[in-house]
Enzyme design. Structure first.
Site, PDB file in Angstrom:
ATOM      1  N   GLY A   2       0.829  -1.213   0.000  1.00 27.03           N
ATOM      2  CA  GLY A   2       0.000   0.000   0.000  1.00 27.03           C
ATOM      3  C   GLY A   2       0.854   1.250   0.000  1.00 27.03           C
ATOM      4  N   SER A  55       0.564   3.836  -3.061  1.00 25.29           N
ATOM      5  CA  SER A  55      -0.161   4.900  -3.762  1.00 25.29           C
ATOM      6  C   SER A  55      -1.416   5.318  -3.007  1.00 25.29           C
ATOM      7  CB  SER A  55      -0.572   4.419  -5.157  1.00 25.29           C
ATOM      8  OG  SER A  55       0.512   3.854  -5.828  1.00 25.29           O
ATOM      9  N   GLU A  59      13.972  -5.005  -6.799  1.00 29.63           N
ATOM     10  CA  GLU A  59      13.061  -5.533  -7.824  1.00 29.63           C
ATOM     11  C   GLU A  59      13.542  -5.180  -9.224  1.00 29.63           C
ATOM     12  OE1 GLU A  59       8.969  -4.402  -7.478  1.00 29.63           O
ATOM     13  OE2 GLU A  59       8.873  -5.120  -5.432  1.00 29.63           O
ATOM     14  N   THR A  67       5.002   4.693 -13.824  1.00 26.57           N
ATOM     15  CA  THR A  67       4.632   4.866 -15.243  1.00 26.57           C
ATOM     16  C   THR A  67       5.873   4.999 -16.138  1.00 26.57           C
ATOM     17  OG1 THR A  67       4.572   7.276 -15.154  1.00 26.57           O
ATOM     18  CG2 THR A  67       2.539   6.125 -14.521  1.00 26.57           C
TER      19      THR A  67
END
Ligand code: FAD
Length: 391
Positions: A130, A132, A246, A372
């Site tokens: 959690g 955003s 990651e 994005t």
């Protein structure tokens, strides 16, 4: 630079391939049936039955530190992810959401780690991430969820948006503001919030393609201080270390390679059924997918050498996710006859076309989730090239 696997890594790949080969077709179909039964909720990264099999084979928690994990290198994790997807496993359970577990092992209290890790390994405990919020996505440090300390508890108020898997998780690993006087990245902490805590509400948000994510509301939710990961007010540093781990996650490239391999298999010996422009497209995608793979391998190699790898990771993310969309759309056009002549809801008689259709929907959001494309490009320009921030 030598991109080939070392002898040890190749031996590791052979071993993993042997392990996943042992999963027979009937078992794989059962995994997929379970995954499909979740419908739009199937966004959770793996069918539980598949997870249990991977636990038995020792393929879960590879890169978690000892004693819980096996301390595998990021190359080995990458190899396993490739082999699982290539073998047809639903999604890639070794990478998705497991960075949250790495964060827990590195920064959770010994008590919480000992309580939760065995359940995670058994497939009985899951986390959602959690970060955003409605007004804080790309600009994450604008977040407004607060956690105010009262004795040995925090009282949490606020909301998180786009929280994948929250409806199936037992905890949400959140970034919250613990110092009300602070701004931006200062004064934030990582907190594990139980999804069944009083004052917590999880509502579905359906995104394009039919996936479920969630909005989570916190109203005076009381969370033990012992659920904090790492020191108070240092959540931003912990998060950034977790995210850079990651770096080599493929956003659609591995799945694209598998679909392309299945397509080539279908046309083996029958290439004259393809048009010249199809052959040209196949050549183009084979080349670009290899570039995507090498970008991930390069990010891995940098990480292993202890070099800054997040920019290489951004390159892989932006290139791979946009390529996956391009490939998915082309594949759907190529297989259009099988796809669009089927009646709505009818069982697929062409599994490759059905999977391609599923993939084109799934790839819509890969250029947004995880940061994005614009944000990745900014990172490449600013962190990678040292260019100044735009006005
Ligand atoms: C399917 C899906 C699953 C997700 N899962 C999770 C999850 O599990 N946990 C979680 O915390 N979040 C999750 N997210 C949220 C995701 O990380 C955010 O959607 C993403 O970071 C973008 O934030 P935003 O949606 O608020 O868009 P905004 O940040 O409002 O961006 C809107 C547009 O403006 C552009 N933009 C914004 N800032 C800049 C800039 N500085 N320069 C150039 N362009 C800019 C963006 O690129 C975008 O095109 C998920 C999102 C999706 C779609």
């Amino acid at each position: 630079m030598d991109f080939s696997l070392s002898e040890d890594e190749q031996a590791y790949r052979d071993k993993v391939r042997q392990l996943v080969d042992d999963v027979d077709g009937a078992q794989m179909r059962a995994f997929w049936a379970e995954q499909h039964a979740l419908g739009g909720d199937r966004m959770f990264p793996w069918a539980l039955s598949a997870h249990k099999v991977l636990v038995e084979q020792g393929l879960i928690g590879l890169d978690w530190p000892a004693p819980w994990g096996k301390g595998a290198t990021s190359s080995e994790v990458f190899v396993v992810a490739e082999e699982l997807v290539a073998a047809g496993f639903p999604s890639s359970p070794v990478t998705s959401s497991h960075s949250l577990v790495r964060g827990l092992i590195s920064h959770g209290s010994p008590k919480i780690v000992e309580e939760q890790l065995p359940k995670v390994l058994a497939g009985d405990l899951r986390y959602a991430g959690g970060l955003s919020e409605p007004e804080a996505g790309s600009d994450l440090f604008a977040l407004r969820t607060t956690a105010v300390r009262h004795g040995d508890e925090y009282v949490v108020n606020g909301s998180k948006l786009w929280t994948s898997y929250a409806h199936e998780a037992q905890y949400i690993s959140t970034l919250v503001r613990t110092d009300p006087e602070s701004t931006r990245h200062r004064g934030l902490s990582m907190l594990l919030i139980p999804t069944d805590a009083p004052g917590m509400e999880i509502k579905p948000v359906w995104v394009v393609g039919g996936w479920r994510v969630n909005q989570c509301f916190f109203e005076d939710v009381r969370v033990p201080v012992s659920n904090r990961l790492g020191p108070e007010n240092e959540g931003a540093a912990i998060l950034s270390a977790g995210l850079s781990a990651e770096r080599s996650m493929s956003f659609g490239g591995t799945e694209s390679r598998l679909l392309l391999a299945r397509l080539l298999h279908r046309f083996a010996g029958a290439a004259d059924e393809l048009q010249d422009n199809d052959l040209e497209a196949i050549g183009r995608f084979v080349t670009k997918l290899e570039v995507e793979r090498l970008l991930n391998v390069a990010a891995n190699a940098k990480g292993i050498r202890g070099e800054e790898a997040s920019v290489a990771g951004s390159m892989g993310k932006v290139f791979g996710s946009e390529l996956a969309q391009e490939f998915a759309q082309w594949l759907n056009e190529l297989l259009a006859d099988s796809l669009y002549q089927r009646e709505w809801g009818a069982a697929a008689d062409d599994q490759l076309a059905a999977d391609a259709e599923w993939f084109v929907r799934g790839t819509v959001t890969v250029t947004v989730a995880g940061g994005t494309s614009e944000i990745q490009r900014n990172a490449i320009a600013q962190r990678g090239l040292g260019l100044p921030k735009g006005a």
